[in-house]
Design a protein around this motif. Structure first.
Motif, mmCIF file in Angstrom:
data_model
loop_
_atom_site.group_PDB
_atom_site.id
_atom_site.type_symbol
_atom_site.label_atom_id
_atom_site.label_comp_id
_atom_site.label_asym_id
_atom_site.label_seq_id
_atom_site.Cartn_x
_atom_site.Cartn_y
_atom_site.Cartn_z
ATOM 1 N N LYS A 134 -2.745 16.022 19.938
ATOM 2 C CA LYS A 134 -2.261 17.117 20.789
ATOM 3 C C LYS A 134 -0.925 17.645 20.282
ATOM 4 C CE LYS A 134 -4.490 15.653 25.101
ATOM 5 N NZ LYS A 134 -4.275 15.046 26.427
ATOM 6 N N LYS A 193 -5.348 21.872 34.909
ATOM 7 C CA LYS A 193 -4.893 22.772 33.858
ATOM 8 C C LYS A 193 -3.378 22.737 33.714
ATOM 9 C CE LYS A 193 -9.037 24.314 33.089
ATOM 10 N NZ LYS A 193 -9.748 23.828 31.896
ATOM 11 N N ALA A 194 -2.966 23.094 32.506
ATOM 12 C CA ALA A 194 -1.532 23.108 32.219
ATOM 13 C C ALA A 194 -0.782 24.049 33.151
ATOM 14 C CB ALA A 194 -1.306 23.527 30.765
ATOM 15 N N VAL A 195 -1.442 25.081 33.619
ATOM 16 C CA VAL A 195 -0.758 26.091 34.424
ATOM 17 C C VAL A 195 -0.843 25.820 35.926
ATOM 18 C CG1 VAL A 195 -1.006 27.943 32.748
ATOM 19 C CG2 VAL A 195 -2.828 27.511 34.393
ATOM 20 N N ARG A 220 -1.267 37.052 34.577
ATOM 21 C CA ARG A 220 -2.258 36.422 35.454
ATOM 22 C C ARG A 220 -2.338 34.919 35.269
ATOM 23 N NH1 ARG A 220 -5.928 40.235 33.326
ATOM 24 N NH2 ARG A 220 -7.183 38.515 32.555
ATOM 25 N N LYS A 221 -2.063 34.456 34.055
ATOM 26 C CA LYS A 221 -2.390 33.053 33.756
ATOM 27 C C LYS A 221 -1.549 32.046 34.532
ATOM 28 C CE LYS A 221 0.326 32.930 29.467
ATOM 29 N NZ LYS A 221 0.214 32.991 28.007
ATOM 30 N N ARG A 280 -3.273 39.487 31.204
ATOM 31 C CA ARG A 280 -3.527 38.060 31.210
ATOM 32 C C ARG A 280 -2.225 37.271 31.092
ATOM 33 N NH1 ARG A 280 -3.761 33.762 28.111
ATOM 34 N NH2 ARG A 280 -4.996 32.066 28.933
ATOM 35 N N ARG A 281 -1.281 37.797 30.324
ATOM 36 C CA ARG A 281 0.020 37.143 30.189
ATOM 37 C C ARG A 281 0.614 36.851 31.566
ATOM 38 N NH1 ARG A 281 4.858 39.136 31.043
ATOM 39 N NH2 ARG A 281 6.691 38.168 30.115
ATOM 40 N N ILE A 319 -2.282 24.668 25.256
ATOM 41 C CA ILE A 319 -2.757 23.549 26.075
ATOM 42 C C ILE A 319 -4.129 23.868 26.668
ATOM 43 C CG2 ILE A 319 -2.339 22.237 28.183
ATOM 44 C CD1 ILE A 319 -0.477 21.327 26.069
ATOM 45 N N GLU A 320 -4.279 25.104 27.126
ATOM 46 C CA GLU A 320 -5.569 25.506 27.678
ATOM 47 C C GLU A 320 -6.679 25.393 26.626
ATOM 48 O OE1 GLU A 320 -6.297 26.639 31.001
ATOM 49 O OE2 GLU A 320 -4.385 25.618 31.231
ATOM 50 N N SER A 371 -9.442 16.148 33.254
ATOM 51 C CA SER A 371 -9.161 17.239 32.323
ATOM 52 C C SER A 371 -9.311 18.612 32.965
ATOM 53 C CB SER A 371 -10.059 17.137 31.090
ATOM 54 O OG SER A 371 -11.407 17.266 31.470
ATOM 55 N N GLY A 392 1.515 36.918 21.821
ATOM 56 C CA GLY A 392 1.991 36.244 23.030
ATOM 57 C C GLY A 392 1.220 34.987 23.380
ATOM 58 N N ILE A 397 1.408 27.346 26.794
ATOM 59 C CA ILE A 397 0.444 27.194 27.896
ATOM 60 C C ILE A 397 -0.959 27.509 27.401
ATOM 61 C CG2 ILE A 397 -0.320 28.215 30.087
ATOM 62 C CD1 ILE A 397 2.652 28.604 30.760
ATOM 63 N N ASP A 398 -1.075 28.572 26.615
ATOM 64 C CA ASP A 398 -2.384 28.936 26.060
ATOM 65 C C ASP A 398 -2.899 27.838 25.131
ATOM 66 O OD1 ASP A 398 -2.452 31.453 27.319
ATOM 67 O OD2 ASP A 398 -1.168 32.284 25.761
ATOM 68 N N GLU A 456 -11.542 12.597 24.261
ATOM 69 C CA GLU A 456 -10.125 12.800 24.533
ATOM 70 C C GLU A 456 -9.359 12.870 23.226
ATOM 71 O OE1 GLU A 456 -6.561 10.734 27.197
ATOM 72 O OE2 GLU A 456 -8.563 9.853 27.105
ATOM 73 N N LEU A 457 -8.513 13.853 23.111
ATOM 74 C CA LEU A 457 -7.656 13.920 21.939
ATOM 75 C C LEU A 457 -6.503 12.939 22.110
ATOM 76 C CD1 LEU A 457 -7.399 17.792 21.363
ATOM 77 C CD2 LEU A 457 -9.086 16.189 20.465
ATOM 78 N N TYR A 495 -13.173 11.424 33.314
ATOM 79 C CA TYR A 495 -12.219 12.138 32.481
ATOM 80 C C TYR A 495 -12.411 13.639 32.629
ATOM 81 C CZ TYR A 495 -9.260 13.596 28.691
ATOM 82 O OH TYR A 495 -8.270 14.194 27.983
ATOM 83 N N THR A 496 -13.626 14.057 32.904
ATOM 84 C CA THR A 496 -13.874 15.482 33.112
ATOM 85 C C THR A 496 -13.075 15.987 34.299
ATOM 86 O OG1 THR A 496 -16.113 15.190 32.260
ATOM 87 C CG2 THR A 496 -15.672 17.212 33.496
ATOM 88 N N GLU A 528 -11.320 19.523 24.426
ATOM 89 C CA GLU A 528 -11.565 18.155 24.917
ATOM 90 C C GLU A 528 -12.807 18.078 25.793
ATOM 91 O OE1 GLU A 528 -7.956 16.898 26.920
ATOM 92 O OE2 GLU A 528 -7.748 15.309 25.437
ATOM 93 N N SER A 529 -12.891 18.975 26.750
ATOM 94 C CA SER A 529 -14.001 18.867 27.694
ATOM 95 C C SER A 529 -15.324 19.148 27.009
ATOM 96 C CB SER A 529 -13.782 19.817 28.877
ATOM 97 O OG SER A 529 -13.742 21.147 28.425
ATOM 98 N N GLN A 568 -11.317 34.607 26.368
ATOM 99 C CA GLN A 568 -10.501 33.718 27.198
ATOM 100 C C GLN A 568 -9.034 34.112 27.226
ATOM 101 O OE1 GLN A 568 -11.411 30.023 27.965
ATOM 102 N NE2 GLN A 568 -13.488 30.015 27.242
ATOM 103 N N PHE A 569 -8.556 34.659 26.121
ATOM 104 C CA PHE A 569 -7.127 34.957 26.054
ATOM 105 C C PHE A 569 -6.829 36.456 25.961
ATOM 106 C CE2 PHE A 569 -7.693 30.683 24.132
ATOM 107 C CZ PHE A 569 -7.031 29.950 25.100
ATOM 108 N N GLU A 570 -7.887 37.241 25.982
ATOM 109 C CA GLU A 570 -7.755 38.700 25.909
ATOM 110 C C GLU A 570 -6.910 39.129 24.706
ATOM 111 O OE1 GLU A 570 -6.640 40.255 29.731
ATOM 112 O OE2 GLU A 570 -8.170 39.073 30.762
ATOM 113 N N ASP A 612 1.104 31.503 23.885
ATOM 114 C CA ASP A 612 2.211 30.570 24.051
ATOM 115 C C ASP A 612 1.731 29.132 24.209
ATOM 116 O OD1 ASP A 612 1.213 30.441 26.614
ATOM 117 O OD2 ASP A 612 2.824 31.645 27.496
#
Lengths: 100, 410
Positions: free
Chosen positions: A76, B134-136, B68-69, B65-66, A57-58, B131, A50, A54-55, A70-71, B127-128, A64-65, A33-35, A52
């Motif tokens: 969080k 996404k943050a981005v 792309r995200k 990815r840094r 949160i992802e 959720s 790296g 954002i990662d 829910e956290l 909730y799904t 959570e899902s 997922q994060f390479e 961060d």
């Protein structure tokens, strides 16, 4: 995948899983997922890889899902302090305890 | 004291190809990039228009990815052309990160694909669904997503301008970038625009009865700028970027100067937000000529906005004719690409630059019978050899925004 770990969490047998097994799964998630390949357990994920906010949160969103739970905001916020793989494992263990 | 501004790099992803050779091959062979509309499980079943200016080939992205995200499809386009421009102009990492280089880049509305996911979550009362946001997501769909994904990818620390004025988005990017350098605020600006495949734009124009619908089974025959049988615009996708530098900076580092930007104008019609305005366009052209300090008879070629709407083409032809008469040659390059929205200004500027370099002008595609309401300008009907010394690029947008850029052969 993380779903495997969280399946264990959901059935409350976390304590029966070796920490090393969870670590293996987490490292696989980081790769897919994060390479980020093979981060060391104590490496600073942000400085070295790296990973961060954002990662982070992802990662939480996926937890959570898959937990279908829910956290809380404080849970969080606690995750925002995570810097290493070891701390992620500690975090997952603490989530398991509060939901057992 | 003002400074001269030159172009030292350019690249575009268009419905008629990616990069110089591909685009020139399409233009010189008269090959259209308009295709049948792809279905999207939302709007397409209601839209009458059945055509789209489509990037129907894959682009080989090599982003980490840094990077792309935080990118939606529109930022993939933007960052790819930005990357190619920096590779071509090769200003050096020290210059890129010095704070003396800025970015002027925009899109019509960020990434509509990501916005659509957000709206779908709103109607998923679980909730799904919530959720799944996404943050981005905001970073992917915000209006300045293209500009700041470029700054992030290349470490650019100068000024950021992110126009989002529909069809004048990227012509404003070039124009505002030119002014940044001309007046000494920055030494270089990476300028352009992008828009991804999106049917919400088509739906809007379709509801306004502005889209072409008569050629759904023969996409290559539309749009038809200035033609008697034109029936509206064809929405498209694409991206383009240019690197602008001060002339002195480019000369000092021995950069290859592709063209000089000698003038820019931008005004507003001050009224209706949709209807083209002859006086507004006329004034834009005159303001641009004044900024460029050239007379109308010095201009050899005009890239017309020419979307192929009944009213818009006639107003543009009349305004252009009132300033220039039949002196410059005029082509409507959207006849090849469709209307690539936020990227049309930069794509048409780059195509004009290519023709300036090659010494020819391509005709307006599908211009079989010139509408008498558009007959007061010198239309290009077949490919001609021509030495373009000075060219004007005209673009006009919803909201009553008009721009005119002037390029000069180095």
């Amino acid at each position: 995948m993380l779903s495997v770990v969280l399946f264990f969490l959901n059935v409350n047998i976390m304590s029966t899983i070796e920490r090393e097994q969870i670590q293996t799964e987490i490292i696989r998630i980081f790769s897919e997922q994060f390479e980020i390949e093979n981060p060391g357990p104590d490496e600073d994920l942000r400085d070295v890889h790296g990973f961060d906010s954002i990662d982070a949160i992802e990662l939480l969103g996926e937890i959570e899902s898959l937990l279908k739970s829910e956290l809380t905001r404080s849970e969080k916020k606690a995750a925002m302090e995570i810097r290493t793989i070891d701390q992620i494992l500690d975090y997952i263990e603490s989530l398991a305890k509060t939901r057992s | 004291m003002t400074r001269r501004v030159v172009i030292t790099g350019c690249s575009s992803i268009t419905p008629v190809g990616h990069g110089r050779d591909d685009i020139l091959a399409h233009l010189t062979r008269g090959v259209s990039g308009v295709r049948k509309l792809k279905h999207d499980d939302l709007y397409s079943k209601y839209i009458d228009a059945g055509v789209f200016g489509t990037v129907d080939y894959s682009v080989d992205y090599d982003f980490s990815r840094r990077d792309r995200k935080t990118m939606g499809p529109v930022s993939y386009y933007a960052c790819q052309v930005a990357k190619e421009v920096l590779e071509m102009a090769d200003p050096g990492e020290d210059f890129i990160t010095s704070g003396r280089m800025g970015v002027a880049f925009g899109s019509t509305h960020g990434s509509p694909l990501v916005q659509r996911k957000l709206y779908q979550a709103l109607f998923d009362d679980t909730y799904t669904g919530y959720s799944s946001i996404k943050a981005v997501d905001y970073l992917k769909f915000m209006v300045h997503t293209t500009a700041v994904n470029i700054t992030k990818m290349f470490g650019i620390t100068g000024r950021v301008i992110s126009s989002s004025t529909a069809c004048t988005t990227s012509s404003q990017s070039i124009g505002f970038g030119y002014e940044m350098i001309k007046y000494g605020m920055q030494d270089a600006m990476l300028c352009g625009g992008a828009d991804e495949y999106d049917l919400s734009t088509v739906a809007v124009f379709d509801n306004l009865m502005a889209c072409s619908t008569d050629f759904n089974e023969t996409p290559h025959l539309t749009p038809r700028p200035f033609d008697r049988d034109r029936d509206g615009l064809v929405v498209g996708e694409g991206a383009g970027a240019v690197l602008l530098e001060s002339y002195d900076s480019a000369r000092k580092r021995g950069a290859d100067i592709l063209a000089e930007v000698i003038g820019f104008s931008c005004n507003n019609n001050g009224g209706d937000l949709v209807l083209p305005n002859r006086n507004g366009i006329t004034q834009t052209i005159k303001l641009g000529l004044k900024d460029a300090a050239v007379s109308p008879d010095a201009v050899d070629f005009i890239s017309a906005h020419a979307t192929a709407t009944k009213h818009g083409d006639a107003i543009e032809a009349q305004a252009t004719g009132s300033v220039y008469g039949k002196s410059p040659m005029v082509s409507g390059l959207k006849s090849y690409t469709g209307h690539t929205m936020g990227s049309c200004g930069v794509i048409e500027s780059i195509m004009t630059l290519y023709m300036m370099q090659e010494g020819f002008i391509v005709p307006t595609l599908n211009l079989d019978n010139v509408d008498e309401k558009c007959a007061m300008i010198q239309h290009v009907r077949e490919i001609i050899e021509a030495d373009i010394r000075i060219a004007g690029i005209q673009n006009f947008a919803f909201g009553g925004v008009n721009t005119c850029l002037f390029l000069k052969k180095p």
